[in-house]
Design an enzyme around this catalytic site. Sequence first.
Site, PDB file in Angstrom:
ATOM      1  N   CYS A   2       0.828  -1.208   0.000  1.00  0.00           N
ATOM      2  CA  CYS A   2       0.000   0.000   0.000  1.00  0.00           C
ATOM      3  C   CYS A   2       0.865   1.262   0.000  1.00  0.00           C
ATOM      4  CB  CYS A   2      -0.916  -0.040   1.227  1.00  0.00           C
ATOM      5  SG  CYS A   2      -1.858   1.457   1.516  1.00  0.00           S
ATOM      6  N   CYS A  26      -0.127   3.911   2.524  1.00  0.00           N
ATOM      7  CA  CYS A  26       0.252   3.468   3.867  1.00  0.00           C
ATOM      8  C   CYS A  26       1.701   3.863   4.159  1.00  0.00           C
ATOM      9  CB  CYS A  26       0.095   1.960   4.017  1.00  0.00           C
ATOM     10  SG  CYS A  26      -1.595   1.367   3.806  1.00  0.00           S
TER      11      CYS A  26
END
Length: 121
Positions: free
Chosen positions: A36, A39
């Site tokens: 991600c 993230c």
Amino acid sequence: MVHTAGVAEVTDADFEAEVLAERDLPVLVEFTADWCGPCRQLAPVLSAVAAETAGRLRTVWIDADTNPATVTRYGVLSLPTLLVFRAGEPVAQLVGARPRRRLLQELEGVLERAATAAATA
């Protein structure tokens, strides 16, 4: 996994003990994954927020790929998802990366309620 300074990892196995059983402080949980990109962008923000809110907010992360039970339990569909728990209950949900200032603004209400609750206890 991107490890964030000052932010502990939790798992399906210890989520209840580390997050739900916490009664003194609200707990900010980041649902994240290695793949991600947003993230990874959020990692230094969470580290800074954890340092700024130490003693008022506990910040942890959980790997969504290796902890499917907790992901399913809280209906996490997008990463990163941030859930704030107070006394074992989710009280706020934020989805997506954001800058430190915005995250702190969004957490302000949670931190104020926690301070008020601590003062009246």
